[in-house]
Write an enzyme that holds these catalytic residues in place. Sequence first.
Site, PDB file in Angstrom:
ATOM      1  N   ASP A 223       6.639  10.151   8.464  1.00 21.57           N
ATOM      2  CA  ASP A 223       6.971   8.843   9.021  1.00 21.57           C
ATOM      3  C   ASP A 223       5.760   7.921   8.883  1.00 21.57           C
ATOM      4  OD1 ASP A 223       9.329   7.828  11.061  1.00 21.57           O
ATOM      5  OD2 ASP A 223       7.424   6.794  11.390  1.00 21.57           O
ATOM      6  N   HIS A 236      10.524  -8.435   5.813  1.00 17.43           N
ATOM      7  CA  HIS A 236      11.227  -7.233   5.364  1.00 17.43           C
ATOM      8  C   HIS A 236      11.179  -7.047   3.851  1.00 17.43           C
ATOM      9  CE1 HIS A 236      12.941  -5.872   9.184  1.00 17.43           C
ATOM     10  NE2 HIS A 236      13.009  -7.158   9.511  1.00 17.43           N
ATOM     11  N   ASP A 240      10.184  -3.578   2.376  1.00 17.02           N
ATOM     12  CA  ASP A 240      11.009  -2.807   1.447  1.00 17.02           C
ATOM     13  C   ASP A 240      10.216  -2.399   0.210  1.00 17.02           C
ATOM     14  OD1 ASP A 240      13.134  -3.044   3.161  1.00 17.02           O
ATOM     15  OD2 ASP A 240      14.196  -4.574   1.994  1.00 17.02           O
ATOM     16  N   GLU A 266      11.629   4.160   7.837  1.00 10.75           N
ATOM     17  CA  GLU A 266      10.381   4.615   7.221  1.00 10.75           C
ATOM     18  C   GLU A 266      10.255   6.131   7.274  1.00 10.75           C
ATOM     19  OE1 GLU A 266       9.306   3.324  11.504  1.00 10.75           O
ATOM     20  OE2 GLU A 266      10.745   2.806   9.940  1.00 10.75           O
TER      21      GLU A 266
END
Length: 350
Positions: A223, A236, A240, A266
């Site tokens: 993570d 974002h 991404d 993630e």
Amino acid sequence: MSTQFEAWFFNNRLPQIRYMMLFTAPLYMLYGFIEFQMDLPMPELRVFFHGLFIPSILMVVFGMTYVPTFTTVMKTLLFFSPIVAIVGNLYLNVGTAAFDCFVPEIYLCMIWTLAMSGLSIRLGSLAVLVYVILTLLFHYSRDAEQPFMFLYFLWMLSSAVFGLVTAIFYRQISLSIYQQQQKLAEIADMDNLTHLLNRHAMQRYFHQSQQAQHLPISVLMIDLDYFKQVNDTFGHMVGDGLLVEFGKLLQEHVRRGDRVGRFGGEEFCVVMPNTQLTQAQTVAESLLAIIHNHHFKHVDSLTASVGVAQALTEESFEGVLTRADQALFLAKSDGRNNVKIFLPTSAVYA
């Protein structure tokens, strides 16, 4: 892909083979009955050969279509049974006045072998070549030349061409369908953003490895730390892009047999066949160092937390994943940017 397609192609043709056997067998029985009514030499042999022997072979092949272990034997019978039928035809009829009545069987066998028998184009073409050679041998060994022999062989050639064109056309259509199915399967197994495997595909790979190797399998849950802050700060679109870059980084630094997947957000996963827990921990720590030293676009550096677990004997993917998730949660609770392993023997973390 060629071997996989051939297996897929043959399996998809099994219903066709099955029903061709089922319908061809009674036609041969009828063939034998009609021969018996004609004033022909060796009537008992004709009835036995066409009314019993050939139909029996066809029904054996019919039964084998239901038993995968008999595939090789079935293909052998598919190759030789029409050759046997033509040998019988030639032996019984070449040199007799009734031969012209029985010639159509040879034409039909050619089309049947190439287009409907289920044999590969290579084997079907070889069988047809054998038919032609046998026909020539029988005619010339018995001095039974036909007055219009060239026309006879023209129809044989035409039958072979019709069967071959049909077989090639059918194969090309099947190949196109197979390729489309493969593409759809890849899309179904793929995470839309990173093009890594998704959860379903990772689960399937885990179970395939478990069944094929019966060796230890370890799982990493990874993570990215503080990724929400990246999205809040840069947006974002940048986030991404970082996920895509992070996925590629993982793929480049895992071993050949390992698989990397994204489960959403993630959160990433690595399935590691033939890997003990301590080996997986070493790989995880190596990945953390690589991540820490990598310069990401828009963000100077990122860190990650990793949870590691080894699958118990015959444990499900969800089971080992739950324990790796628990180890990941502890790694994040313990300050992030570290590795925690779940020890299955004592059910504790280290």
